[in-house]
Write an enzyme that holds these catalytic residues in place. Structure first.
Site, PDB file in Angstrom:
ATOM      1  N   ASP A 191      34.995  40.937  38.752  1.00  0.00           N
ATOM      2  CA  ASP A 191      33.464  40.843  39.392  1.00  0.00           C
ATOM      3  C   ASP A 191      33.953  40.972  41.058  1.00  0.00           C
ATOM      4  O   ASP A 191      33.628  39.990  41.673  1.00  0.00           O
ATOM      5  CB  ASP A 191      33.365  39.180  39.371  1.00  0.00           C
ATOM      6  CG  ASP A 191      34.665  39.004  37.666  1.00  0.00           C
ATOM      7  OD1 ASP A 191      34.323  38.920  36.875  1.00  0.00           O
ATOM      8  OD2 ASP A 191      33.766  37.189  37.758  1.00  0.00           O
TER       9      ASP A 191
HETATM   10  N1  DQQ Z   1      35.465  36.325  36.254  1.00  0.00           N
HETATM   11  C1  DQQ Z   1      34.466  35.543  34.810  1.00  0.00           C
HETATM   12  C2  DQQ Z   1      34.270  34.185  35.438  1.00  0.00           C
HETATM   13  C3  DQQ Z   1      35.444  33.847  36.881  1.00  0.00           C
HETATM   14  C4  DQQ Z   1      35.931  34.811  36.838  1.00  0.00           C
HETATM   15  C5  DQQ Z   1      33.859  36.800  34.620  1.00  0.00           C
HETATM   16  C6  DQQ Z   1      37.433  34.588  37.108  1.00  0.00           C
HETATM   17  O1  DQQ Z   1      33.618  33.814  34.716  1.00  0.00           O
HETATM   18  O2  DQQ Z   1      34.936  33.261  37.408  1.00  0.00           O
HETATM   19  O3  DQQ Z   1      34.352  38.395  34.712  1.00  0.00           O
HETATM   20  O4  DQQ Z   1      37.674  35.953  37.708  1.00  0.00           O
END
Ligand code: DQQ
Length: 575
Positions: free
Chosen positions: A63
């Site tokens: 992300d």
């Molecule tokens: N990636 C998810 C989120 C979390 C993060 C979404 C963990 O919900 O916080 O891809 O790497």
């Protein structure tokens, strides 16, 4: 960066990462393939490495976090594994840029170091408070594996690079209440302020109901959970990475996240962990009661509107005060196959940042690559008013087809030959796999064959197909990865597709812009109405052996006006 410098930073990463024992007892949101190391794939990694998309020199990213602008600098944080090419050991990596094109990697902004985040620093957002004071909200994983919300502030606000961040001792700012799911409580949003109250959202889930928990604060320190969430929807599962922001009713200018009034609508976007797709709604926000009322014609659930119908997840937007625009970043997420990770050795890219604004029809958003990307255009080739008859295919030569920007308009002299539309075709992706690029039609399929090998053993077609429904024409945009690679094992090759809400009776033209970059094809149909990102892994159509064609497999002749450019690499991409 010279090797020694890189090694030093890498060792530094590893040092603090041994402190974290990731994923222990925590509900994982990414599959982890233990035992796969980035080294496994060094041999093939260059084949699919992108030229101008955001990426670190190696290892896993997911992300985009926080993005923000501060004192002349764009900051992009992102979820990063300093130790390998699979998800794990997650820190907030940090890169800075003056132009959204060239990026310099700094040391990670936030990494596990305190009891409230010792098992991971997960996604979150930045808010720039009045007085130009940035604050980061992020999800920390505590020693018990619980997800809690924390904040961090710059250690030295006179440093425009914001190299160091402090985690004040009054963390965490929000923990899951007694009845809440403690492993489905994460990804705080940018905060907004109306009438002296700050608000922010945290994604969550109760059974299969996705929830945007609402928190309020007067001083930005003490946060209280509102009795009612801002919004929740049954059968959508965990809402990851919510994003809530205003868009102007008129024009393309972006709005500050706190903007409110008669001239804006609101957007609520959520990333569905259950499907790994996102959807958004448009609606009206009433701050006095903190109610978000979704527009009647905005589908509120798994079948809702998507920013992107392809590999695109955990997106995040921010307001860019320099150019008065809202910019959106998405993670061009990987297929969840171990072979796929092995083949890359480094894994994950961010999409090209996109400007996002409200379609004048007020029923959806529009997106377009930020204008800065055009500074990378070099060698240009044009095709003017080329007629493409049934079965025609013309090559777009003299540009680097593996790293290109293509902007094309297809004019359709006559719509009479459009195939009838079966009302049961509600799933665009299924329709695309039924009616692929080589299935002859009436009006279309026509479009581009990107990342194509000379003899078409491999190609990723991006194309339109026009149908005639009872009262209007239905337009489908496909980005079909099925033929993208000769590799059959361990690759996820979906026929991504979305419908395009255009009125062809006004203007019988469809435009397509595709940003091609070795293993990614990012396409914007009809001026950004329908966008599709495909990650593809060709074996033959690589570097100089990649070709680009325009094609038509419909009986109606199509007229093509095309402008294509070779794309240069930015001078600096975190290296
Ligand atoms: N990636 C998810 C989120 C979390 C993060 C979404 C963990 O919900 O916080 O891809 O790497």
């Amino acid at each position: 960066m010279e090797v020694s410098k890189f090694l030093l930073i890498y060792l530094f990463f590893c040092y603090f990462c041994v402190l974290s024992n990731h994923n222990n007892g925590v509900e994982a949101s990414h599959k982890v393939y233990q035992g796969l190391k980035s080294k496994t794939a060094v041999k093939v990694k260059q084949l699919h490495r992108t030229g101008y998309h955001f990426q670190p020199p190696r290892n896993w990213i997911n992300d985009p976090n926080g993005p923000m602008y501060y004192k002349g600098i764009y900051h992009l944080f992102y979820q990063y594994n300093p130790k390998g090419a699979v998800w794990g050991n997650i820190v907030w990596a940090h890169s800075v840029s003056k132009d959204l094109i060239n990026w310099e990697a700094l040391e990670p902004a936030i990494y596990p170091s305190k009891p409230f985040d010792i098992k991971g620093c997960w996604s979150g957002s930045a808010t720039v408070l009045p007085g130009n004071k940035p604050v980061i909200f992020y999800t920390g994983i505590d020693p018990q594996g619980k997800q809690i919300q924390n904040y961090a502030i710059p250690s030295n606000s006179s440093d425009p690079y914001l190299r160091q961040w402090t985690k004040p001792t009054d963390n965490p700012i929000a923990v899951a209440g007694f009845k809440m799911n403690k492993t489905a409580f994460r990804d705080p949003t940018t905060a907004w302020k109306i009438d002296e109250h700050w608000r922010m959202l945290v994604g969550g889930r109760r059974n299969q109901r996705g929830i945007a928990h609402l928190y309020r604060s007067r001083d930005f320190k003490k946060w209280t959970k509102a009795q009612h969430p801002l919004h929740s929807v049954p059968n959508t599962g965990m809402w990851e990475c919510p994003d809530f922001y205003p868009v102007a009713l008129f024009g393309e200018a972006g709005q500050n996240t706190s903007a409110f009034g008669p001239n804006v609508k609101h957007v609520l976007k959520v990333s569905l962990d259950a499907t790994r797709f996102e959807y958004y709604t448009l609606g009206e926000y009433f701050p006095s009661r903190d109610k978000y009322v979704v527009d009647m014609d905005s589908i509120d659930g798994r079948d809702g509107l998507r920013y992107d119908y392809g590999n695109f997840y955990a997106s995040k937007s921010f307001f860019d005060p320099v150019k008065d625009r809202r910019i959106l970043w998405g993670w061009a997420n990987e297929s969840d196959t171990p072979q796929d990770d092995v083949s890359k050795g480094w894994a994950g890219i961010q999409t090209i940042p996109r400007k996002v604004w409200l379609d004048p029809n007020r029923k959806q958003l529009l997106q377009w690559p930020v204008e800065e990307i055009e500074t990378l255009r070099s060698q240009n080739v044009r095709l003017s008013e080329k007629k493409l008859k049934l079965g025609d295919r013309i090559e777009v030569e003299e540009i680097t087809a593996a790293q290109a920007d293509v902007d094309v308009t297809f004019s359709i002299p006559n719509l009479d030959k459009a195939e009838p539309f079966d009302p049961s075709w509600t799933n665009a992706q299924e329709l695309c796999s039924l009616k692929g690029s080589s299935v002859q039609g009436g009006v279309g399929p026509f479009g581009l064959l990107t990342l194509a090998s000379q003899k078409l053993e491999e190609y990723t077609p991006v194309f339109f197909r026009v149908f005639k429904a009872q009262y209007k024409h239905v337009v489908l945009l496909c980005s079909d990865a099925r033929s993208s690679s000769l590799r059959n094992i361990g690759l996820y090759k979906p026929s991504f597709a979305g419908f395009v809400d255009v009125d062809l009776s006004e203007k019988k033209q469809l435009s397509l812009r595709s940003l091609i970059d070795h293993s990614v094809v990012e396409s914007f149909g009809a001026g950004g109405k329908t966008c599709i990102t495909s990650r593809v892994y060709p074996t033959l159509a690589v570097f100089g052996d990649a070709h680009l064609f325009a094609f038509n497999n419909g009986t109606e002749t199509i007229i093509v006006d095309l402008n294509a450019w070779s794309m240069r690499k930015p001078n600096k991409m975190n290296n």
